[in-house]
Motif scaffolding. Sequence first.
Motif, short mmCIF file in Angstrom:
data_model
loop_
_atom_site.label_atom_id
_atom_site.label_comp_id
_atom_site.label_asym_id
_atom_site.label_seq_id
_atom_site.Cartn_x
_atom_site.Cartn_y
_atom_site.Cartn_z
N ALA A 52 -33.09 -24.65 -16.19
CA ALA A 52 -31.83 -24.35 -17.19
C ALA A 52 -31.42 -22.76 -17.34
O ALA A 52 -30.40 -22.33 -17.56
CB ALA A 52 -32.27 -25.09 -18.40
N SER A 53 -32.51 -21.90 -17.22
CA SER A 53 -32.41 -20.49 -17.15
C SER A 53 -31.78 -19.96 -16.38
O SER A 53 -31.47 -18.69 -16.43
CB SER A 53 -33.44 -19.89 -17.60
OG SER A 53 -34.47 -19.76 -16.80
N VAL A 54 -31.57 -20.47 -15.01
CA VAL A 54 -31.09 -19.84 -13.80
C VAL A 54 -29.52 -20.45 -13.73
O VAL A 54 -29.20 -21.50 -13.74
CB VAL A 54 -32.27 -20.40 -12.58
CG1 VAL A 54 -31.30 -19.77 -11.22
CG2 VAL A 54 -33.16 -19.71 -12.58
N HIS A 55 -28.84 -19.36 -13.12
CA HIS A 55 -27.48 -19.54 -12.71
C HIS A 55 -27.53 -18.88 -11.25
O HIS A 55 -27.74 -17.51 -11.14
CB HIS A 55 -26.26 -18.96 -13.45
CG HIS A 55 -25.04 -19.78 -13.21
ND1 HIS A 55 -24.39 -19.51 -12.27
CD2 HIS A 55 -24.35 -20.83 -13.83
CE1 HIS A 55 -23.43 -19.92 -12.24
NE2 HIS A 55 -23.34 -20.99 -13.04
N PRO A 56 -26.88 -19.60 -10.41
CA PRO A 56 -27.05 -19.21 -8.83
C PRO A 56 -26.23 -17.78 -8.68
O PRO A 56 -26.70 -17.01 -8.04
CB PRO A 56 -26.40 -20.34 -8.03
CG PRO A 56 -25.73 -21.11 -9.22
CD PRO A 56 -26.54 -20.88 -10.38
N ALA A 57 -25.10 -17.71 -9.56
CA ALA A 57 -24.28 -16.43 -9.15
C ALA A 57 -24.97 -15.29 -9.49
O ALA A 57 -24.95 -14.12 -8.81
CB ALA A 57 -22.97 -16.61 -9.97
N ALA A 58 -26.00 -15.48 -10.42
CA ALA A 58 -27.02 -14.03 -10.84
C ALA A 58 -27.80 -13.75 -9.76
O ALA A 58 -28.23 -12.73 -9.54
CB ALA A 58 -27.76 -14.35 -12.04
N HIS A 59 -28.04 -14.63 -8.78
CA HIS A 59 -28.93 -14.30 -7.71
C HIS A 59 -28.47 -14.40 -6.42
O HIS A 59 -29.22 -14.40 -5.41
CB HIS A 59 -30.11 -15.61 -7.54
CG HIS A 59 -31.03 -15.54 -9.07
ND1 HIS A 59 -31.97 -14.75 -9.43
CD2 HIS A 59 -30.60 -16.30 -10.22
CE1 HIS A 59 -32.31 -15.02 -10.47
NE2 HIS A 59 -31.65 -15.85 -10.89
N GLY A 60 -27.04 -14.23 -6.45
CA GLY A 60 -26.32 -14.20 -5.08
C GLY A 60 -26.27 -15.59 -4.28
O GLY A 60 -26.25 -15.44 -2.82
N LEU A 61 -26.50 -16.57 -4.99
CA LEU A 61 -26.82 -17.91 -4.31
C LEU A 61 -25.20 -18.95 -4.56
O LEU A 61 -24.62 -18.53 -5.56
CB LEU A 61 -27.82 -18.66 -4.85
CG LEU A 61 -28.96 -18.20 -4.56
CD1 LEU A 61 -30.18 -19.01 -5.32
CD2 LEU A 61 -29.57 -18.28 -3.01
#
Length: 576
Positions: free
Chosen positions: A76-85
């Motif tokens: 829930a704490s991860v958003h793909p855009a923040a990791h270039g995904l």
Amino acid sequence: MSTSTTSQPQRSSPAVLDMPPMRSLADLLTRVLADPALPPQRARDHASSLRRFGGIVGRDLAAIPASFDTLRPLIASVHPAAHGLSLKRWQNIRSAVSTLLRHYGATATHRRLACHLPEPWYSLRAAVTDPAMQRGLARFLRYCADHNIAPDAVSDATFTAFAASLATGTLVAKPQRVERMARQQWNRAVAAALPDWQITPVPVTSNRDDYQLPLDRLPPSFATDLAAWMRRLSGADPLDEFGPARPLRPSSLKTARGHVLRFAAAVVHAGEDPQALNTLAALVVPERFKGALLWLMTRRGGASPGLIEQAKCLLSVARHWVQAPKADLERLDKLVAKLGSRRKGMTDKNRARLRAFDDPKHLLALLTLPERLMDKADRVAAPSRREALMAQTAVAVQILLLVPLRRLNLLRLDVHRHLCRSRCGRHAVVHLVIPAEETKTSQPIEAVLPEPLVRMIDHFMTRYRPLLTPDTGGLLFPGRDGGCKHITALTAQIERAVRDHTGLVVNPHLFRHLAGKLSQQFDPGNYELSRQLLGHRSTDTTVTYYTGQDTAAAVARYDANILERARTLRSHVVGR
């Protein structure tokens, strides 16, 4: 990497099944690599997904417990855009981890497709044609089929067990929400009397934690007294010597009324007879006041900021409306003081969100977001409502970045009333002018808008606004049925765009905090500049919120000077 990583592994070999219990994702990785039933390429793909997952959540695989309950908040704490995904790539990684956990873990279940449901569930599922009902019941029907539960045996306990299975055996973000939706759609199926559905309804509990009593349960005299107090607060009599210095706004009146009604309910829940509450004065009798506070503290687990605000509202009623005796006021003051004081300044959550912008990559992503959104919308030759909303979001974010308005002032912007042009033509000077009576602090707002922002607004009004409403007015954020868009809708629109394109969590008000942070970085200690930028009435407010931001900027400058001095001294000493 191939998307085949999300497919089901083959049955594990006895050697893998006899390995020690899994405690972490590192153990899961060991099982995957040691499974001779997996083709080598498939094993490498699964291993890659596990390692990539650990890198995204920022933890070593050995430190991540192999349980769905632990993984759910991490995901829930991860958003793909923040990791270039891309969203698809992240979904594939999540699916691979979930599949491997189910296969090698304790819950070795396999997801059924709707066409693979056994009878009678297959026939019952085929009778459902409503898409919302299909989505809401999909997981629940599979659960019942997997556990050999007949349709006529479904009960409240079945749904409770279903929610538990979601929490312990899947990566569903909100298991309770999925269960509640399944209950609602199940009852819809009951009401629709679908063919062959011999089922009974199940209870659906309300998500609202509302203890307020209907006003008609209290004496009519209480309602009369409450209405009179509200009229005073609204400034209906401008010469009322006991009235507030400034009449309350409608939103503040609604909040104050809610505080009183909920406190009256707390008095009743604490054991008082509703008919004894004949006026507002009955609420602020010290013993009743104390009993209601104790009941509320027990319910909320302590003195929350909301409870402190509510108690202060009732204290104001006692002092200014009831005009309680001095001895009672002193006792009430002491009771409210024991609740503590509401923390002033920026919350820890907002401070944490602002720290992301110390990373130049994140700051650049947000600063360039409006341009990217508008460019994306403009690439569509025949724009639809989707592109119009994208362009509208671009305008909203650009305004918040350049002129950090409060939410309601942003929502109510009207190009005919609030934008003043010096002359016709594209090179005119355009002022944003919001009169004092329309602002929270009664401080007028006036600013010269940069030319790129003016061009973006004009472009939106010409190309995209007609796609959102047939109204020819000047509102930048019109609603479907006239007037302004609802504030919740605009807030969600902005938050979703920022999250999807940058991976950051930014609500409209955080733009104001970001403006204060950046202004202190540009000129540490210049609180007057920040005060004028944010429209605060007092510099004390600005200092309270942003005193830590200028400290960070001062430390950064000092560190840069120290490092530069070290380089200078090193070259000087080495040169000797």
